[in-house]
Motif scaffolding. Structure first.
Motif, PDB file in Angstrom:
ATOM      1  N   ASP A   1       0.816  -1.208   0.000  1.00  0.00           N
ATOM      2  CA  ASP A   1       0.000   0.000   0.000  1.00  0.00           C
ATOM      3  C   ASP A   1       0.852   1.261   0.000  1.00  0.00           C
ATOM      4  O   ASP A   1       0.369   2.341  -0.350  1.00  0.00           O
ATOM      5  N   LEU A   2       2.116   1.115   0.424  1.00  0.00           N
ATOM      6  CA  LEU A   2       3.049   2.245   0.389  1.00  0.00           C
ATOM      7  C   LEU A   2       3.730   2.375  -0.971  1.00  0.00           C
ATOM      8  O   LEU A   2       4.587   3.245  -1.159  1.00  0.00           O
ATOM      9  N   GLY A   3       3.364   1.517  -1.912  1.00  0.00           N
ATOM     10  CA  GLY A   3       3.963   1.563  -3.237  1.00  0.00           C
ATOM     11  C   GLY A   3       5.161   0.663  -3.397  1.00  0.00           C
ATOM     12  O   GLY A   3       5.845   0.700  -4.433  1.00  0.00           O
ATOM     13  N   ARG A   4       5.442  -0.167  -2.395  1.00  0.00           N
ATOM     14  CA  ARG A   4       6.571  -1.106  -2.470  1.00  0.00           C
ATOM     15  C   ARG A   4       6.025  -2.480  -2.880  1.00  0.00           C
ATOM     16  O   ARG A   4       5.679  -3.301  -2.038  1.00  0.00           O
ATOM     17  N   ASP A   5       5.934  -2.698  -4.156  1.00  0.00           N
ATOM     18  CA  ASP A   5       5.327  -3.922  -4.686  1.00  0.00           C
ATOM     19  C   ASP A   5       6.315  -5.082  -4.685  1.00  0.00           C
ATOM     20  O   ASP A   5       7.541  -4.895  -4.667  1.00  0.00           O
ATOM     21  N   ASP A   6       5.766  -6.285  -4.707  1.00  0.00           N
ATOM     22  CA  ASP A   6       6.557  -7.505  -4.866  1.00  0.00           C
ATOM     23  C   ASP A   6       5.705  -8.499  -5.660  1.00  0.00           C
ATOM     24  O   ASP A   6       4.832  -9.172  -5.093  1.00  0.00           O
ATOM     25  N   PRO A   7       5.915  -8.618  -6.957  1.00  0.00           N
ATOM     26  CA  PRO A   7       5.077  -9.486  -7.803  1.00  0.00           C
ATOM     27  C   PRO A   7       5.105 -10.949  -7.394  1.00  0.00           C
ATOM     28  O   PRO A   7       4.096 -11.652  -7.544  1.00  0.00           O
ATOM     29  N   ILE A   8       6.233 -11.414  -6.873  1.00  0.00           N
ATOM     30  CA  ILE A   8       6.331 -12.830  -6.490  1.00  0.00           C
ATOM     31  C   ILE A   8       5.400 -13.125  -5.318  1.00  0.00           C
ATOM     32  O   ILE A   8       4.639 -14.103  -5.330  1.00  0.00           O
TER      33      ILE A   8
END
Length: 456
Positions: free
Chosen positions: A140-147
């Motif tokens: 939600d803070l914009g720190r994505d992790d697709p895995i």
């Protein structure tokens, strides 16, 4: 940990709140750095002298709350992500806060998205959202992790079910909203809220400290840290009366960690601050300024000094980092528009009720809040009469001292305080005790009659 530079005592303006949020971010960063899988420093327990009401608890599980606990990596990192969620909407107010929050997010990201999380999502889909708690906040803070997202998507796709208590189910509902970005059905949320600790009136005289922690968590879940209008099962005024009773219990237990969590109900539910809430917040900030940190329920200054010098910071973090963290969440929420206590002139009041109730709270060892009450003038104490009465009746009930309960209720009647939840519940306690005494008397009499009949 050194004392922080903050605004003068009692000056809870924006700069002061920002300084306290910065302090919470710094303490949490230190706690994350100190986490490990070992047991940490375990000081020997000195003999416990009489500790008074501050040491009372209702169960062994509550006693455990006052013991230093090892800093577990996943738990500390997850709680750090919650602090970041509370700070995010106000981080633009100060560059130092934004930088500290970004640094903390970078620090906890590897811990919250490690191989253990990936394995848990693959092996335990029924608890996937709880396992991904920190990941969701970082996302939600914009720190994505697709895995992680792909594994979580697959785990949730099956919709596995697991039996959950209402408070836990409300947490899952909150996490579902974070994951999907969609609002959940109010009927579903209301049904869970009615079953939770916030649904019925609070059992002021008999509730446990753990019940009160559940209450604060429900407030956080349904309001999303003050970000959304809360869904409530009762009128907000009724709930706030219970929250203020919970605040009295937390203060009298000298549990400033719980007091901080209880206070976040005012900004998170968007309610004007009561005199008791303003007083309690002042106690928390004064204590934090005095120590340089907010002591948790397990902190003992003697044990802190007895610890080897190399272990003192570790002991402080184990006992008090969580109190610092929740105070940081409180202060961050108070930085949202319209949530901080408004400055207003004191309303003249008669000192009598508070002074009379205070006479029932005599004990060799006063918790911090009572020392604060006694330092006030008589007029300043007046609005705190409900807080004092609740604490006094709770003490008497926990001590099973019905004579004292009666004495306090006589004082409440003289000063028109019988409408408080603690007073109405204490009256009910006396009625039940009278019925019990009569039932036991009748049973003894019946037993004597039967015994006499045997010899007729």
């Amino acid at each position: 940990m050194n004392a922080r530079l903050v605004a003068p005592l009692g000056d809870h303006d924006r700069a002061d709140l920002i300084a306290r949020v910065l302090g919470a971010l710094g303490t949490t960063k230190a706690a994350v750095q100190a986490t490990s899988w070992d047991q940490g420093y375990q000081p020997s327990r000195p003999p416990d002298a009489s500790a008074g009401p501050a040491r009372r608890s209702a169960s062994a599980s509550e006693d455990a709350l006052t013991e230093p606990r090892p800093l577990v990596r996943a738990k500390v990192a997850g709680e750090a992500s919650l602090l970041l969620r509370a700070v995010a909407p106000v981080s633009h107010l100060d560059r130092a806060v934004a930088a500290a929050a970004d640094a903390l997010a970078a620090q906890i990201e590897p811990q919250l998205r490690d191989a253990d999380l990936l394995a848990a999502l693959a092996e335990d889909p029924g608890h996937a959202l709880a396992r991904a708690f920190g990941h969701l906040h970082l996302r939600d803070l914009g720190r994505d992790d697709p895995i992680v997202d792909s594994l979580l998507t697959e785990a949730i796709r099956l919709h596995p079910t697991a039996e959950r208590m209402p408070t836990r189910a409300l947490e899952y509902l909150w996490l579902e909203r974070l994951w999907s970005g969609k609002s959940t059905a109010q009927t579903r949320e209301l049904a869970l809220l009615r079953q939770s600790v916030i649904g019925p009136p609070l059992d002021v005289l008999g509730c446990s400290i753990l019940d009160l922690y559940s209450l604060t968590h429900v407030v956080l879940y349904t309001s999303d840290c003050g970000r959304r209008p809360p869904v409530l099962p009762r009128h907000v005024d009724q709930i706030m009366i219970d929250i203020e009773s919970a605040l009295a219990i937390a203060l009298d237990a000298d549990n400033l960690d719980l007091a901080a969590e209880t206070l976040w109900a005012w900004p998170m539910l968007g309610q004007p601050w009561s005199p008791a809430a303003r007083f309690a917040f002042d106690i928390l900030t004064r204590t934090q300024d005095e120590h340089g940190f907010l002591p948790g329920p397990g902190y003992d200054s003697g044990r802190h000094q007895m610890a080897p010098p190399a272990d003192r910071d570790r002991y402080l973090l184990e006992t008090s980092y969580h109190a610092e963290l929740v105070l940081g969440i409180l202060c961050a929420t108070m930085l949202l528009p319209g949530t901080a206590p408004a400055d207003h002139a004191r309303v003249p009041a008669t000192a009598g009720p508070a002074e009379a109730v205070l006479d029932h709270l005599i004990h060799p060892v006063d918790p911090r809040w009572l020392k604060g009450v006694r330092a006030l003038s008589s007029i300043e104490r007046a609005p705190l009469a409900p807080l004092l009465l609740t604490a006094a009746l709770r003490r008497a009930a926990m001590d099973h001292d019905l004579t004292q309960v009666q004495a306090i209720l006589r004082t409440a009647r003289r000063h028109d305080l019988l409408g408080l939840p603690a007073a109405t519940q204490a009256l009910a306690l006396l009625r039940r005790s009278t019925l019990l005494a009569q039932a036991l008397k009748d049973r003894r009499h019946s037993g004597r009659v039967r015994a006499e009949a045997l010899f007729d």
